[in-house]
Scaffold this active site. Structure first.
Site, PDB file in Angstrom:
ATOM      1  N   GLN A  36       0.778  -1.041   0.041  1.00  0.00           N
ATOM      2  CA  GLN A  36      -0.132  -0.083   0.097  1.00  0.00           C
ATOM      3  C   GLN A  36       0.769   1.314  -0.046  1.00  0.00           C
ATOM      4  O   GLN A  36       1.959   1.231   0.340  1.00  0.00           O
ATOM      5  CB  GLN A  36      -0.898  -0.226   1.231  1.00  0.00           C
ATOM      6  CG  GLN A  36      -0.416  -0.102   2.483  1.00  0.00           C
ATOM      7  CD  GLN A  36      -1.254  -0.102   3.752  1.00  0.00           C
ATOM      8  OE1 GLN A  36      -2.415   0.299   3.423  1.00  0.00           O
ATOM      9  NE2 GLN A  36      -0.646  -0.579   4.854  1.00  0.00           N
ATOM     10  N   HIS A  61       0.685  -4.574   2.822  1.00  0.00           N
ATOM     11  CA  HIS A  61      -0.700  -4.564   3.348  1.00  0.00           C
ATOM     12  C   HIS A  61      -0.816  -6.156   3.554  1.00  0.00           C
ATOM     13  O   HIS A  61      -1.523  -6.361   4.541  1.00  0.00           O
ATOM     14  CB  HIS A  61      -1.729  -3.918   2.312  1.00  0.00           C
ATOM     15  CG  HIS A  61      -3.321  -4.197   2.758  1.00  0.00           C
ATOM     16  ND1 HIS A  61      -4.206  -3.712   2.296  1.00  0.00           N
ATOM     17  CD2 HIS A  61      -3.619  -4.763   3.808  1.00  0.00           C
ATOM     18  CE1 HIS A  61      -5.207  -3.791   2.814  1.00  0.00           C
ATOM     19  NE2 HIS A  61      -5.055  -4.705   3.909  1.00  0.00           N
ATOM     20  N   PHE A 109      -2.057  -5.526  13.662  1.00  0.00           N
ATOM     21  CA  PHE A 109      -2.291  -5.736  12.265  1.00  0.00           C
ATOM     22  C   PHE A 109      -1.595  -7.126  11.456  1.00  0.00           C
ATOM     23  O   PHE A 109      -2.487  -7.814  10.599  1.00  0.00           O
ATOM     24  CB  PHE A 109      -1.561  -4.684  11.567  1.00  0.00           C
ATOM     25  CG  PHE A 109      -1.813  -4.432  10.004  1.00  0.00           C
ATOM     26  CD1 PHE A 109      -2.809  -4.593   9.489  1.00  0.00           C
ATOM     27  CD2 PHE A 109      -0.745  -3.762   9.136  1.00  0.00           C
ATOM     28  CE1 PHE A 109      -2.933  -4.343   8.198  1.00  0.00           C
ATOM     29  CE2 PHE A 109      -0.737  -3.375   8.016  1.00  0.00           C
ATOM     30  CZ  PHE A 109      -2.044  -3.843   7.284  1.00  0.00           C
ATOM     31  N   GLU A 113      -4.006  -9.964   9.584  1.00  0.00           N
ATOM     32  CA  GLU A 113      -3.743 -10.434   8.437  1.00  0.00           C
ATOM     33  C   GLU A 113      -3.535 -12.108   8.312  1.00  0.00           C
ATOM     34  O   GLU A 113      -4.092 -12.418   7.334  1.00  0.00           O
ATOM     35  CB  GLU A 113      -2.471  -9.654   7.678  1.00  0.00           C
ATOM     36  CG  GLU A 113      -3.001  -8.334   7.308  1.00  0.00           C
ATOM     37  CD  GLU A 113      -3.909  -8.023   6.189  1.00  0.00           C
ATOM     38  OE1 GLU A 113      -3.836  -8.504   5.132  1.00  0.00           O
ATOM     39  OE2 GLU A 113      -4.676  -7.409   6.201  1.00  0.00           O
ATOM     40  N   LYS A 116      -6.929 -13.816   8.907  1.00  0.00           N
ATOM     41  CA  LYS A 116      -7.869 -13.570   7.660  1.00  0.00           C
ATOM     42  C   LYS A 116      -7.506 -14.229   6.662  1.00  0.00           C
ATOM     43  O   LYS A 116      -8.027 -14.982   5.779  1.00  0.00           O
ATOM     44  CB  LYS A 116      -8.071 -11.995   7.515  1.00  0.00           C
ATOM     45  CG  LYS A 116      -9.127 -12.155   6.184  1.00  0.00           C
ATOM     46  CD  LYS A 116      -9.679 -10.308   6.294  1.00  0.00           C
ATOM     47  CE  LYS A 116     -10.586 -10.267   5.054  1.00  0.00           C
ATOM     48  NZ  LYS A 116     -10.884  -8.852   5.073  1.00  0.00           N
ATOM     49  N   HIS A 117      -6.217 -14.169   6.119  1.00  0.00           N
ATOM     50  CA  HIS A 117      -5.711 -14.451   4.929  1.00  0.00           C
ATOM     51  C   HIS A 117      -4.685 -15.672   5.229  1.00  0.00           C
ATOM     52  O   HIS A 117      -4.606 -16.814   4.458  1.00  0.00           O
ATOM     53  CB  HIS A 117      -4.702 -13.469   4.143  1.00  0.00           C
ATOM     54  CG  HIS A 117      -5.631 -12.230   4.017  1.00  0.00           C
ATOM     55  ND1 HIS A 117      -6.622 -12.235   2.879  1.00  0.00           N
ATOM     56  CD2 HIS A 117      -5.818 -11.035   4.371  1.00  0.00           C
ATOM     57  CE1 HIS A 117      -7.217 -11.054   2.907  1.00  0.00           C
ATOM     58  NE2 HIS A 117      -6.962 -10.508   3.937  1.00  0.00           N
TER      59      HIS A 117
HETATM   60  P1  5GP Z   1      -7.792  -7.140   4.469  1.00  0.00           P
HETATM   61  O1  5GP Z   1      -8.573  -7.364   6.036  1.00  0.00           O
HETATM   62  O2  5GP Z   1      -8.857  -7.772   3.487  1.00  0.00           O
HETATM   63  O3  5GP Z   1      -6.577  -7.505   4.386  1.00  0.00           O
HETATM   64  O4  5GP Z   1      -7.791  -5.582   4.002  1.00  0.00           O
HETATM   65  C1  5GP Z   1      -8.928  -4.553   4.238  1.00  0.00           C
HETATM   66  C2  5GP Z   1      -8.661  -3.999   5.504  1.00  0.00           C
HETATM   67  O5  5GP Z   1      -7.165  -3.695   5.971  1.00  0.00           O
HETATM   68  C3  5GP Z   1      -9.210  -2.753   5.489  1.00  0.00           C
HETATM   69  O6  5GP Z   1     -10.412  -2.515   6.668  1.00  0.00           O
HETATM   70  C4  5GP Z   1      -8.274  -1.542   5.775  1.00  0.00           C
HETATM   71  O7  5GP Z   1      -8.617  -0.611   6.750  1.00  0.00           O
HETATM   72  C5  5GP Z   1      -7.230  -2.416   6.452  1.00  0.00           C
HETATM   73  N1  5GP Z   1      -5.878  -1.869   6.345  1.00  0.00           N
HETATM   74  C6  5GP Z   1      -4.976  -1.643   5.495  1.00  0.00           C
HETATM   75  N2  5GP Z   1      -3.898  -1.079   5.634  1.00  0.00           N
HETATM   76  C7  5GP Z   1      -3.886  -1.253   7.070  1.00  0.00           C
HETATM   77  C8  5GP Z   1      -2.776  -0.675   8.209  1.00  0.00           C
HETATM   78  O8  5GP Z   1      -1.743  -0.182   7.766  1.00  0.00           O
HETATM   79  N3  5GP Z   1      -3.533  -0.884   9.382  1.00  0.00           N
HETATM   80  C9  5GP Z   1      -4.339  -1.326   9.634  1.00  0.00           C
HETATM   81  N4  5GP Z   1      -4.719  -1.438  11.131  1.00  0.00           N
HETATM   82  N5  5GP Z   1      -5.270  -1.750   8.792  1.00  0.00           N
HETATM   83  C10 5GP Z   1      -5.001  -1.638   7.423  1.00  0.00           C
END
Ligand code: 5GP
Length: 232
Positions: A36, A61, A109, A113, A116-117
Site C-alpha cells: 500500500q 498490506h 495488524f 492479516e 484472515k489470509h
Molecule cells: P484485508 O482485511 O482484506 O486484508 O484488508 C482490508 C482492511 O485492511 C481494511 O479494513 C483496511 O482498513 C485495513 N488496512 C489496510 N492497511 C492497514 C494498516 O496499515 N493498518 C491497519 N490497522 N489496517 C489496515
C-alpha cells in the site's frame, strides 16, 4: 421423476459440501502480494492515521492466497490463530516493511492479516515463513525505488495505468496489478474544467502457489480504465 429430483438434490448438496470444504481448508491457486501507498490509505480513511504525515514508502498490506474464480473467495480459514511468536529478528524487519500505517499497532495488524489470509495458505507457509517470505519479496522488489528510477514520483502528477505498471513489469518481468481509490477531495460531479482522476493506492505482485516465484497478475486491478491515476 422422484428419482430425478433426488439425484438433483444430491448433486446440489454435494456441490455445497465441496464449496464448504474448499473454503474451510483454504484451497487456493496463487497469492496476491499487496503493498500500500500510505498517503492514500490515510487520505481515504475517515480519521487521521497514526503515521501523520504518512511515510512515502510502499509498505506491505498483505499476502493473500486467492483463486482465479471471483466467487471462490479465500479468507478466514480453519488454521492456527496468530501466536504472536515471530522471531525478534523478523519482527524488527517487519516493523519497517509491514507497519500498521493506520493505528500503529503492528502486531495487531499482522495478527489480523494472518487470521484472515495466512490461515488459508498455512499448508504452504507457516506463520514464521509467511511473514519472512513477505518481507523478502518486499525487499527484493522495491516498488518505491522502481517508480523513483522511472521518474514516477509522488508529486501530484496524473498518469496512465501503463505509465506506472510498465516500469514495475520491466524490473520484475511479470505484470503487476494496480489498485486505486476514488479521491475523497474530488467533487462528486466535477465540472467540465476538472478532469476526474483516481488515487494510486496499492501495487499488487502475484506469486505462484508456492509463494516463491512471481507470475503475471490477471484481472485484479481495481482502477477505472478511463481515469488518470494521481500519485501524491
Ligand atoms: P484485508 O482485511 O482484506 O486484508 O484488508 C482490508 C482492511 O485492511 C481494511 O479494513 C483496511 O482498513 C485495513 N488496512 C489496510 N492497511 C492497514 C494498516 O496499515 N493498518 C491497519 N490497522 N489496517 C489496515
Amino acid at each position: 421423476m422422484a428419482m430425478l429430483k433426488l439425484s438433483l438434490a444430491f448433486d446440489v448438496l454435494a456441490f455445497v459440501f465441496f464449496l464448504c470444504f474448499i473454503m474451510s481448508t483454504g484451497s487456493y491457486q496463487y497469492f496476491l502480494f499487496v503493498q500500500q501507498w500510505p498517503p492514500t490509505t490515510c487520505a481515504v480513511r475517515k480519521k487521521p492515521c497514526y503515521q501523520n504525515p504518512p511515510s512515502k514508502i510502499f509498505t506491505i498490506h498483505g499476502l493473500w492466497p486467492s483463486n482465479y474464480s471471483k466467487n471462490a473467495w479465500v479468507a478466514n480459514c480453519n488454521g492456527t490463530r496468530f501466536s504472536n511468536s515471530l522471531s525478534p529478528a523478523l519482527e524488527s524487519k517487519l516493523k519497517k516493511s509491514w507497519p500498521d500505517v493506520e493505528s500503529g499497532n503492528d502486531t495487531d495488524f499482522w495478527g489480523r492479516e494472518w487470521n484472515k489470509h495466512g490461515t488459508c495458505s498455512e499448508q504452504t507457509l507457516d506463520q514464521e515463513l509467511y511473514f519472512q517470505r513477505s518481507h523478502i519479496i518486499w525487499k527484493a522488489f522495491n516498488i518505491t525505488n522502481i517508480l523513483q528510477n522511472a521518474k514516477i514520483l509522488p508529486t501530484g502528477s496524473k498518469w496512465d495505468y501503463a505509465d506506472i505498471a510498465s516500469p514495475i513489469k520491466t524490473v520484475t518481468t511479470k505484470m503487476p496489478a494496480l489498485r486505486c481509490k476514488p479521491d475523497p477531495t474530488q467533487p462528486k460531479n466535477p465540472n467540465n474544467l476538472t478532469m476526474p482522476h483516481q488515487l494510486l493506492h496499492e501495487v499488487v505482485l502475484c506469486l505462484h502457489y508456492n509463494g516463491r516465484v512471481l507470475i503475471d497478475c490477471n484481472h485484479t486491478s481495481t482502477c477505472k480504465n478511463n481515469l488518470k491515476i494521481l500519485f501524491q
